[in-house]
Design an enzyme around this catalytic site. Structure first.
Site, mmCIF file in Angstrom:
data_model
loop_
_atom_site.group_PDB
_atom_site.id
_atom_site.type_symbol
_atom_site.label_atom_id
_atom_site.label_comp_id
_atom_site.label_asym_id
_atom_site.label_seq_id
_atom_site.Cartn_x
_atom_site.Cartn_y
_atom_site.Cartn_z
ATOM 1 C CG PHE A 35 -2.064 -0.969 1.161
ATOM 2 C CD1 PHE A 35 -2.184 -1.882 0.122
ATOM 3 C CD2 PHE A 35 -3.054 -0.966 2.135
ATOM 4 C CE1 PHE A 35 -3.240 -2.780 0.052
ATOM 5 C CE2 PHE A 35 -4.128 -1.853 2.079
ATOM 6 C CZ PHE A 35 -4.212 -2.772 1.031
ATOM 7 C CG ASP A 36 3.074 4.412 -3.078
ATOM 8 O OD1 ASP A 36 4.269 4.355 -2.726
ATOM 9 O OD2 ASP A 36 2.563 5.414 -3.627
ATOM 10 C CB ALA A 37 1.695 7.333 -0.481
ATOM 11 C CB VAL A 38 -1.122 3.327 3.151
ATOM 12 C CG1 VAL A 38 -0.191 3.189 4.345
ATOM 13 C CG2 VAL A 38 -2.526 2.898 3.503
#
Length: 555
Positions: free
Chosen positions: A221-224
């Site tokens: 989960f990028d830049a969550v």
């Protein structure tokens, strides 16, 4: 918290309708799948789909060929950085979440990679490219996308919002209804999604399920931390963001059980580990962001005290049988400085900045609320980062591999960036041609030249690559390196990073020693056993040459 309670909190007016849609998704996509949790054999390679290129061949095929030819079964998992069509930020401005970038290959190539290895897909779900159908639909007045993005009012005060980069928070765009200002955390090409609109959540859930059913053993989960926006707040790590992660975890658990969620939040440790939730309901793994700068600081200062103290503090975080750390030293991004905000003082951080600058690296900055800027990340290859000007090849490689031994020893799963595995140095050509600091560590490697270099025993690539694979082979044979084995951090000497990994079931214990200094060190201990790396019997007195590392199987 139960799903219905989560939905009542974030969608109080629409929770019943959203609940019905989620249950329909689960019924439609649910499959039977054996849950395969991680072990000491899990090693993750971090790479772009086109980090290795060969003329006349799609890069995903080239990557698969390289792994099958040169790495055997050492690398059990591959983190494919975004492999979708994109418009900027080297893949992190996704145009279409469901297509494979044709320049890299297609879904058949992804499935071929997944045949023998676990894959980690990037879910870039905080934002989407302004060239995407979603945002273009919004601009053109398509009702479907009318509420997919967060509109801003320039007259309002957004100064409390945390900014990861020295760029504006919102930008003007021409829409069918005139100029509108839209929230964009990272750049004017990366438009934040509006999770306050439940259709966005449902759409993203469908995409996550598709990833899990098409080879993604892990989903990152990028830049969550930025998912939920609320004016008047920091808009990072908000309670609603954690509830969204819990919903995503629930849906994946129900549809494709065994899918492992990895949260990516480049922030201080206490904030980072909040994404474990209660140990069963959010991310299975969190990035260990303090590890890269603290390991670097140890080698630059010749003192492992800061790293040791931080590693000891991990005892305060109780892991469950569903959580562990994702350890790494280098990645496609730089070495983050935010995670050590409360660990290194100003002078120590400045020492790293000065060292990296002298060694040819670059410094990226972020904006602060008071208008000032501070270093956000150090952009440099990790090999150039740990060395100093004038080091011989032997010393430079010893330092670098010593750092990698720390990575391989820490509790959790190691993620190895492809340019670390292959012994890459700073890519000044990529930096200069792009004017993008991160490109200094994102070189595209020619397959034929690479194959030649890693067969040349005099080359840095040969020495790093082969010694690295040997270390991985040793690690995979020992239960003491299981993510569930105990970690006891020691302080035997301030110049030595040391710990014991111990597996309770097999009673196997391994003493890890890494000399981060240029001095020979004599340790008078009561330990004895076999050094697994140097094939030596050790008893009581242990000698560590400058930058030497040992894994001692204790007897």
């Amino acid at each position: 918290m139960k799903v219905i309670e989560i939905l009542k909190t974030i969608y109080p007016e629409q929770f019943e309708d959203v609940h019905v849609k989620i249950e329909k998704l689960i019924d439609k996509h649910k499959i039977e799948k054996q849950i395969n949790w991680v072990s000491e054999e899990d090693i993750m390679l971090i790479t772009y789909g086109d980090s290795i290129i060969k003329e006349g061949e799609k890069p995903l095929k080239t990557l698969n060929h390289f792994l099958n030819t040169f790495t055997k079964d050492q690398l059990t998992n591959v983190h494919l950085l975004p492999m979708f069509p994109f418009s900027s930020d080297d893949g992190f401005s996704v145009i279409d979440y469901e297509k494979i970038n044709p320049d890299l290959g297609d879904w058949d190539d992804i499935n071929a990679l997944a045949k023998h290895r676990g894959l980690m897909f990037d879910a870039v779900i905080n934002h989407i490219s302004k060239s995407s159908d979603w945002f273009q639909g919004y601009l053109n007045g398509d009702e479907t996308y009318k509420n997919y993005f967060v509109e801003c009012d320039p007259k309002k005060d957004y100064s409390d919002v945390v900014r990861p980069r020295a760029l504006p928070l919102y930008y003007p765009y021409q829409t069918s209804e005139g100029i509108k200002y839209v929230w964009a955390t990272f750049s004017d090409d990366q438009i934040d999604l509006n999770y306050g609109h439940p259709d966005v959540l449902i759409h993203i859930l469908e995409i996550l399920i598709k990833y899990a059913k098409n080879g993604a053993r892990f989903i990152r989960f990028d830049a969550v931390g930025f998912l939920w926006k609320k004016i008047g707040t920091s808009s990072i790590h908000l309670h609603e963001t954690h509830l969204l992660v819990q919903l995503m975890r629930y849906v994946l658990d129900q549809t494709v059980p065994g899918t492992i969620i990895v949260s990516e939040t480049n922030v201080p440790h206490k904030e980072n580990i909040t994404y474990f939730g209660d140990g069963t309901n959010e991310a299975h793994m969190v990035y260990q962001f303090p590890l890269p700068p603290l390991t670097l600081f140890s080698f630059v200062s010749g003192d492992a005290t800061k790293l040791t103290d931080w590693a000891k503090s991990l005892d305060d975080t109780k892991l469950t049988n569903q959580t562990t750390y994702f350890n790494f030293l280098a990645s496609h991004d730089g070495i983050g400085m935010r995670p050590v905000e409360d660990i290194l003082n100003h002078e120590e951080k400045q020492m790293l900045v000065n060292h990296v600058t002298v060694n040819g690296g670059k410094i990226s900055y972020k904006n602060n609320k008071d208008g000032s800027t501070t270093p956000y990340e150090l952009n440099i290859s990790y090999q150039d980062a740990v060395s100093k000007l004038g080091d011989t090849q032997k010393v430079r490689i010893s330092k670098f591999l010593g750092a990698q031994v720390i990575l391989l020893s820490m509790i959790g799963i190691p993620g190895i960036y492809i340019h670390s595995l292959l012994g890459s140095r700073n890519d000044y050509e990529g930096l200069e041609s792009s004017k993008i600091n991160r490109r200094i560590n994102r070189e595209k490697l020619n397959y034929d030249l690479l194959a030649k270099e890693i067969k040349d025993s005099n080359s840095t690539r040969y020495q790093v690559f082969n010694q690295y694979l040997d270390l991985i082979d040793i690690r995979k044979q020992h239960k003491a390196f299981s993510p569930f084995a105990i970690q006891e951090v020691l302080m035997l000497d301030h110049r030595v990073f040391s710990l014991i990994r111990a597996d309770e079931k097999t009673s196997e214990r391994i003493l890890v020693l890494v000399n981060v200094s240029d001095q020979e060190i004599k340790l008078d201990t009561l330990y004895q056993g076999e050094d697994l790396i140097h094939q030596e019997h050790i008893k009581d007195t242990i000698i560590l040459k400058p930058y030497q590392y040992r894994w001692i199987l204790l007897s």
